[in-house]
Scaffold this active site. Structure first.
Site, PDB file in Angstrom:
ATOM      1  N   ILE A 215     135.685  33.726  76.857  1.00  8.86           N
ATOM      2  CA  ILE A 215     135.405  34.873  76.004  1.00  8.86           C
ATOM      3  C   ILE A 215     134.620  34.343  74.807  1.00  8.86           C
ATOM      4  O   ILE A 215     134.726  33.168  74.447  1.00  8.86           O
ATOM      5  CB  ILE A 215     136.681  35.622  75.559  1.00  8.86           C
ATOM      6  CG1 ILE A 215     137.672  34.687  74.855  1.00  8.86           C
ATOM      7  CG2 ILE A 215     137.338  36.315  76.728  1.00  8.86           C
ATOM      8  CD1 ILE A 215     138.927  35.404  74.369  1.00  8.86           C
ATOM      9  N   ASP A 216     133.817  35.205  74.207  1.00  8.53           N
ATOM     10  CA  ASP A 216     132.926  34.788  73.138  1.00  8.53           C
ATOM     11  C   ASP A 216     133.696  34.239  71.938  1.00  8.53           C
ATOM     12  O   ASP A 216     134.853  34.593  71.713  1.00  8.53           O
ATOM     13  CB  ASP A 216     132.057  35.954  72.675  1.00  8.53           C
ATOM     14  CG  ASP A 216     131.170  36.495  73.785  1.00  8.53           C
ATOM     15  OD1 ASP A 216     130.839  35.711  74.704  1.00  8.53           O
ATOM     16  OD2 ASP A 216     130.811  37.683  73.734  1.00  8.53           O
TER      17      ASP A 216
END
Length: 304
Positions: free
Chosen positions: A137-138
């Site tokens: 995930i970012d």
């Protein structure tokens, strides 16, 4: 399935082999998949495959992943929220602002550094930079991701992501109000032709298929709290699709609006729910993580 192989059976006709493998191994880049083809590590019906080869229904595609190697990342005593752990997997609630693994100038302070310190083992299939990392995930997105503690678990989880049986649900606050209460966004996502740092909706020959389901949870004056369910896992998928809808994620420094009403350190996007099948027991498991405080504070200001 052996320890270092993932086996797929093709359902459709006429797809290029490299496109098929890209669709299945969402956590691998095109360049990484090209190296697998060039190295003879992908076979179709027992024969070495070419990237341009056409796939036929019923074809058996076997991807052999490189052997595990020693980690190059160093353990660091960084506090992290491990909400579940056993001999095969760990589920982490990643905070906003933490990069998942080394790369692009990030040499320390990553989730991988913290995991190497906290856990007794991590899978090595993904190489020295990303031990244990099955999906990402970012940096400025918070929430859940699952980590593999051994190669058997890694292969199982990778297959679940490829076969779309691992389910990921996100919550996001969007700018403006969506016209519809629910829907599905289907596009192709690839590198932006105008800015190679960004992703964008592109033509089919320039990107990968990206599908996101969305449902409105609550409407505020000028904002919408929305649930997103991923059917695919492209880089920045929800953020790009939110922008494509005309309602970017609040606080998004890359795809959002320039003038922000709230003082935020990143987008209000949270990986809230994760469902997977345990690699050893075969039991379906669901994990949830509450919204972080900075997210709920914004909702309170909006009256919710």
């Amino acid at each position: 399935m052996t320890m270092n192989k993932i086996i797929f059976t093709a359902q459709n006709v006429g797809t290029r082999a490299d496109v098929f493998v890209c669709e299945k191994l969402e956590n691998k880049t095109r360049s990484a998949i090209k190296k697998l083809f060039d190295g003879g590590l992908i076979t179709i019906n027992g024969k070495s495959a070419k990237a341009s080869q056409q796939i036929c229904a019923g074809d058996e595609v076997i991807v052999t992943l490189p052997d595990a190697v020693e980690y190059s990342a160093k353990p660091e005593d960084i506090p992290i929220d491990i909400i579940y752990e056993d001999n095969d997997i760990a589920v982490v609630n990643k905070p906003q602002g933490m990069t998942v693994h080394l790369g692009n100038g990030n040499v320390d302070g990553t989730l991988v550094n913290a995991l190497l310190y906290r856990l007794d083992s991590l899978s090595g299939i993904n190489g020295v930079i990303r031990p244990g990392i099955v999906h990402r995930i970012d940096k400025d997105t918070s929430g859940l991701l699952v980590v593999a503690k051994n190669d058997k678990a890694h292969l199982s989880l990778s297959s679940q992501i490829a076969e779309k049986t691992c389910k990921r649900t996100y919550l996001a606050l969007l700018e403006g109000n969506l016209k519809t209460d629910s829907g599905t966004v289907t596009t192709y996502i690839g590198r932006s032709p105008n800015d190679r740092v960004k992703m964008a909706v592109v033509s089919p020959d320039k990107g990968k298929l990206a599908i996101t389901d969305y449902t409105v949870i609550k409407r505020y004056e000028g904002y919408t709290l929305c649930r997103f369910d991923l059917r695919t896992g492209r880089t920045h998928q929800i953020r790009v699709h939110a922008k494509h809808l005309g309602h970017p994620v609040v606080g998004d420094p890359v795809y959002g609006i320039k003038k922000q009403k709230f003082k935020l350190n990143g987008q209000l996007l949270h990986a809230a729910k994760l469902t997977l099948v345990h690699p050893t027991t075969g039991r379906e498991m669901t994990f949830e993580a509450p919204l972080p405080d900075y997210f709920t504070e914004v909702l309170k200001k909006l009256g919710g």
